[in-house]
Design an enzyme around this catalytic site. Structure first.
Site, mmCIF file in Angstrom:
data_model
loop_
_atom_site.group_PDB
_atom_site.id
_atom_site.type_symbol
_atom_site.label_atom_id
_atom_site.label_comp_id
_atom_site.label_asym_id
_atom_site.label_seq_id
_atom_site.Cartn_x
_atom_site.Cartn_y
_atom_site.Cartn_z
ATOM 1 N N TYR A 45 4.233 2.002 10.061
ATOM 2 C CA TYR A 45 3.300 2.781 9.240
ATOM 3 C C TYR A 45 4.047 3.820 8.408
ATOM 4 C CZ TYR A 45 -0.895 0.715 11.379
ATOM 5 O OH TYR A 45 -1.896 -0.149 11.767
ATOM 6 N N SER A 46 3.304 4.610 7.660
ATOM 7 C CA SER A 46 3.896 5.461 6.628
ATOM 8 C C SER A 46 4.816 6.542 7.185
ATOM 9 C CB SER A 46 2.793 6.111 5.802
ATOM 10 O OG SER A 46 2.096 5.147 5.068
ATOM 11 N N GLN A 62 4.611 0.505 2.255
ATOM 12 C CA GLN A 62 4.050 -0.398 3.252
ATOM 13 C C GLN A 62 3.817 -1.757 2.601
ATOM 14 O OE1 GLN A 62 0.664 1.907 5.036
ATOM 15 N NE2 GLN A 62 1.862 1.518 6.881
ATOM 16 N N ARG A 89 -0.068 10.021 12.757
ATOM 17 C CA ARG A 89 0.838 9.183 11.958
ATOM 18 C C ARG A 89 1.271 9.866 10.657
ATOM 19 N NH1 ARG A 89 -4.055 6.437 12.340
ATOM 20 N NH2 ARG A 89 -5.450 6.517 10.526
ATOM 21 N N ASN A 115 0.827 -1.203 0.000
ATOM 22 C CA ASN A 115 0.000 0.000 0.000
ATOM 23 C C ASN A 115 0.862 1.255 0.000
ATOM 24 O OD1 ASN A 115 0.052 -1.167 2.813
ATOM 25 N ND2 ASN A 115 -1.011 0.718 3.339
ATOM 26 N N ASP A 116 0.720 2.181 0.915
ATOM 27 C CA ASP A 116 1.270 3.529 0.781
ATOM 28 C C ASP A 116 2.741 3.569 0.359
ATOM 29 O OD1 ASP A 116 -1.143 3.741 2.067
ATOM 30 O OD2 ASP A 116 -0.417 5.021 3.678
#
Length: 446
Positions: free
Chosen positions: A79-80, A36, A137, A19-20
């Protein structure tokens, strides 16, 4: 879908869920696109950072894992985040996520590398400031005014989307500066913020407003999109001062969590996760049969022209062009079996109508009476779904088709429509109607 049916020029994982995009940077002559990644399954139960590298933004290598959730403050997910270079060292910033008894904790974390391969995590971690929930985040870091600045996507305790601001002199020790930007238009949470300058007079703040029906951890009904605001960073007041409402970055079906960076040619380049799939669309995505899901968009150069943000394909993609075919008749059927190709369409004299179908009818474009409609066949419902845009004039189109992606650049990047689209047909036939006089349609196979 067979393994050899993967996309040709879009970044995809070898396996698992991507994903990101994260940590976009050019470091020691090489482009780094972190992302991610759940390398174990095609769901969101695990998050680490994977990595792709390139010297030309077209041909990519996949070193694989870059940062894993192996510490107390990030054990439930990397996370990002973003990346910067200082004194020949690569600094990456990410959100460490933990959950104990269904209670979330977030910390903005730092890891450093000298070679872009091995990352050493620092003990420092930025805690969530008072007045904000643990939906805090996606740190983005940049340098200005002789200091390092960090913005982080946030949710206030009043359940309003916001962006927090921090400052540092050494990239290791950070001080909270307050709220960089907040507005009810950010819904209940703002993810993946980014801010940058395209001219001396204009700054762009990109945001991903997210609607969360509550701030409880059992909240599963989410709705979000990627947009941007035009304005200026006020470094004295430590605020972003908007001069526009939130505008869409992409008008298609699949575009989220964009991030940008500047390369050594002075270009501001942006890439995004090519998905806004529902849970059902993701679960039934045809690629899951081959053990992977999702891809990134093509990288795009951002420009400020005629007081408007433009997104244009990178010049590097021209090296992929092969077997040029040119058509100038008003109507044509173009026989095509290639899964990866580029279309350059010049409408010629002003035309009030134009029709185009791609990939044996799986995708269509219709321009009529100032309305642009772009559609695809949904792989879950099997039905046609459409996006629309009021457009005074349609001059030209640049369209990139990969095996399961389509990206439409309208009027030299004035608007962009990005989408996933899955075509099982051997034929990728292209048809068009009502091309204007002096117009042309050029097809390049990739």
């Amino acid at each position: 879908m067979k393994r050899n049916d993967k996309n040709s020029f879009h970044i995809e994982p070898v396996q698992g869920l991507l994903n990101d995009p994260n940590g976009l940077i050019q470091f020691k002559g090489k482009y780094y696109f972190f992302h991610q990644w759940n390398r174990f399954d095609t769901d969101h139960t695990y998050k680490e950072w994977g990595l792709f590298t390139s010297t030309d933004l077209v041909n990519w290598e996949n070193p694989g894992t870059a940062i894993v959730p192996d510490q107390k403050e990030d054990k439930d997910g990397i996370y990002s985040g973003s990346a910067v270079e200082k004194a020949g060292m690569l600094y990456v910033f990410y959100t460490g996520n933990t959950k104990e008894n269904n209670v979330r904790k977030s910390a903005q974390k730092i890891a450093i590398s000298s070679d872009g391969k091995t990352f050493v995590k620092k003990n420092q971690g930025i805690k969530t400031p008072e007045g904000f929930t643990e939906h805090h985040r996606d740190p983005k870091v940049w340098q200005s005014q002789g200091k390092w600045w960090m913005i982080v996507g946030a949710q206030t305790t009043q359940n309003v989307g916001a962006i927090t601001l921090f400052v540092s002199l050494d990239l290791l020790h950070w001080e909270f500066q307050g709220t960089f930007y907040t507005d009810s238009a950010l819904d209940q949470m703002c993810e993946c913020p980014d801010v940058f300058s395209l001219t001396n007079d204009v700054d762009i703040l990109t945001v991903c407003p997210q609607r969360r029906t509550s701030i409880e951890e059992n909240d599963l009904s989410l709705s979000s999109y990627a947009g941007y605001l035009i304005g200026k960073i006020d470094y004295k007041k430590k605020k972003f001062v908007p001069e526009s409402d939130i505008l869409l970055l992409d008008y298609g079906f699949d575009f989220y969590a964009p991030q940008s960076f500047e390369d050594d040619k002075g270009r501001r380049i942006m890439v995004a996760w090519m998905s806004r799939m529902s849970e059902l669309e993701e679960a039934q995505c045809p690629t899951t049969k081959s053990g992977y899901v999702h891809c990134l968009t093509m990288p795009r150069e951002l420009k400020w022209l005629n007081n408007q943000l433009r997104q244009v394909p990178l010049e590097e993609y021209k090296q992929l062009r092969k077997e040029e075919q040119k058509y100038t008749t008003a109507n044509a059927v173009i026989k095509n079996c290639q899964k990866a190709y580029e279309l350059l369409i010049d409408l010629g004299d002003s035309t009030p109508t134009f029709y185009l179908t791609l990939n044996a009818g799986m995708n269509s474009l219709e321009y009529k009476k100032g309305l642009l409609q772009i559609s695809r066949i949904n792989w879950v419902s099997g039905k046609k779904e459409m996006k629309e845009l009021a457009l005074e004039e349609l001059h030209n189109l640049q369209i990139f088709c990969d095996n399961s992606t389509v990206e439409f650049f309208i009027n030299e990047g004035q608007y962009v429509f990005s989408m996933r689209s899955f075509c099982d047909s051997f034929s990728r036939e292209i048809t068009y109607q009502e091309l204007g006089k002096k117009g042309s349609v050029v097809v390049y196979n990739y």
